[in-house]
Design an enzyme around this catalytic site. Structure first.
Site, mmCIF file in Angstrom:
data_model
loop_
_atom_site.group_PDB
_atom_site.id
_atom_site.type_symbol
_atom_site.label_atom_id
_atom_site.label_comp_id
_atom_site.label_asym_id
_atom_site.label_seq_id
_atom_site.Cartn_x
_atom_site.Cartn_y
_atom_site.Cartn_z
ATOM 1 N N ASP A 1 0.870 -1.181 0.000
ATOM 2 C CA ASP A 1 0.000 0.000 0.000
ATOM 3 C C ASP A 1 0.907 1.231 0.000
ATOM 4 O OD1 ASP A 1 -1.660 2.112 0.688
ATOM 5 O OD2 ASP A 1 -2.846 0.940 2.126
ATOM 6 N N HIS A 2 0.873 1.950 -1.101
ATOM 7 C CA HIS A 2 1.817 3.072 -1.253
ATOM 8 C C HIS A 2 1.477 4.256 -0.335
ATOM 9 C CE1 HIS A 2 5.184 4.914 -2.946
ATOM 10 N NE2 HIS A 2 4.913 4.861 -4.229
#
Ligand code: CAO
Length: 413
Positions: free
Chosen positions: A386-387
């Site tokens: 999850d950036h």
């Protein structure tokens, strides 16, 4: 003077038990006459049950998935209203008039039942009302509730995603309704319950989490030699020693070193919840669809213990024998397609985890070493993260560390 009264399921137009799919109030809530208190669902329809009285909820006697019939107690209500003279029928004095007041309640229940039949969507009347008020098309809202049901939370998440940029000219166009029979013969098979549920979750995770996938390779030549030497010895104990259990140990060690991968984003997106435990969700392919049971405390278990547990949970996943708690509480997940094939893939994050490791099939590759190419067994790894929580540099560092741990994993039981 206040009374505590039992609020019961009214006439729902059928004698068979129906499911409680939503409980809309809790102890301590103040409710008015006609406020919906629970949503029920039969094979044909869903319906809200309105409160016949105003008052304060003392306790709720039902929970989601309970089965109820006419007369089942839903809750205890502390009310100022007289039970003989309910709020809706203050003037009703004799039995005839009391019976008359039941009619509007029953009628309300039946009235709300129709839309579910008409559009084949699973959503309770309260959710439908909310969607109508917000001018939303329920068909566009990813469902995460049991049996593919759209909950109020789904509506809120949908609105939130639209407000965060899902709209503004980039809203999804509705899926076209195509009659495939015009192109040739077809058959239609309903999706399994698991596929519907996991499909809704995968869709939500894919659409709401900015995914990045980092690829790498680990040299498992020595690991494979060790595994081959001990394979039959372990099989005598009734389970298999596959590369996955060694990978799980290496993942646990990497998570200890890089705890931001063993975490969840808080609901408001303002903080990270770092977990002190290492529970790995392991994707299991079953005839009915994907199931992700959780192996707890992987860092504290031996390779052999993990192999035995993996065999047990995957067998029970395939026999639909897992209990709900066994599917909850993962802090990171692994999806291994190594037993099947492929060189890499982009796994979808199993929210609320912030990362997932995809494992593909190992193969021999020429690896340049001190002036010559040598054949080494290389294991492809695909890390989706999850950036919002993890930067690209940390994604690459995680893979580098994981590769080191896999290549150096203790080759013992
Ligand atoms: N490279 C080469 N061979 C591999 C391998 C890899 N990465 N991983 C497993 N293998 C081998 C195993 O060693 C075994 O062979 P042997 O019997 O000769 O030792 C064979 O492939 C089959 O392994 P397996 O799949 O039964 O066992 P596993 O421990 O690797 O995996 C499980 C267990 C439950 C994860 C797996 O059976 C499964 O269901 N995988 C599918 C997961 C899935 O669907 N993911 C997609 C989700 S969407 O992101």
């Amino acid at each position: 003077m206040s009374n505590v009264i039992e609020v019961k399921v009214p006439d729902i137009g059928q004698s068979e038990a129906v499911d409680v799919i939503e409980v809309l109030v809790k102890a301590g809530d103040t409710i008015a006459v006609d406020d919906p208190i629970v949503t029920l669902e039969s094979d044909k329809a869903s319906m809200d049950v309105p409160s016949p009285y105003s008052g304060v909820v003392e306790s709720v006697s039902v929970k989601v998935d309970d089965k109820v019939t006419e007369g089942s107690v839903i809750l205890l209500l502390k009310t100022e209203a007289s039970v003989e003279k309910p709020a809706k029928e203050e003037k009703a004095a004799d039995k005839k008039e009391t019976e008359a007041k039941v009619a509007p309640i029953t009628a309300a229940v039946k009235e709300t039942a129709q839309p579910t039949i008409a559009d084949n969507l699973h959503a309770g009347p309260a959710v439908r009302r909310l969607a109508r008020e917000l001018d939303l098309d329920l068909k566009q809202i990813p469902a995460t509730g049991p049996k593919g049901r759209i909950s109020k939370e789904d509506v809120k998440a949908y609105v939130q995603s639209r407000m965060q940029g899902g709209g503004g000219g980039f809203a999804f166009p509705p899926a076209p309704q195509i009659d495939f029979a015009q192109f040739g013969p077809i058959t239609i098979e309903p999706l399994s319950k698991i596929k519907k549920l996991s499909g809704a979750n995968l869709h939500r995770n894919w659409v709401t989490i900015p995914h990045v996938t980092q690829f790498d390779e680990a040299d498992i030549t020595n690991l494979e030699i060790f595994r081959a030497e001990h394979k039959s010895e372990v099989e005598k104990q009734g389970f298999k020693l596959t590369p996955l259990v060694f990978i799980m140990k290496a993942v646990a060690a990497t998570l200890k070193k890089m705890p931001q991968f063993n975490a969840s984003l808080s609901a408001d997106g303002a903080s990270i919840v770092l977990k002190q435990y290492i529970h790995l969700g392991v994707a299991v392919d079953t005839p009915n669809g994907l199931v992700v049971p959780v192996v707890r405390d992987v860092d504290k278990k031996s390779v052999l213990e993990l192999a035995a547990e993996l065999a047990s949970i995957s067998e029970r996943a395939r026999n639909k024998a897992l209990k709900t708690p066994e599917l909850q509480g993962s802090s990171f997940s692994i999806s291994s397609l190594g037993g099947i094939g492929g060189t890499a893939f982009t796994p979808i994050i199993n929210a609320p985890d912030v990362a997932i490791l995809g494992v593909s099939k190992s193969s021999y590759k020429p690896v340049y070493d001190k002036g010559s190419f040598v054949p080494r067994l290389m294991l492809p790894l695909s890390l989706s993260y999850d950036h919002r929580v993890i930067d690209g540099a940390d994604g690459a560092r995680f893979c580098k560390q994981l590769v080191e741990y896999i290549e150096g994993v203790p080759l013992s039981f």
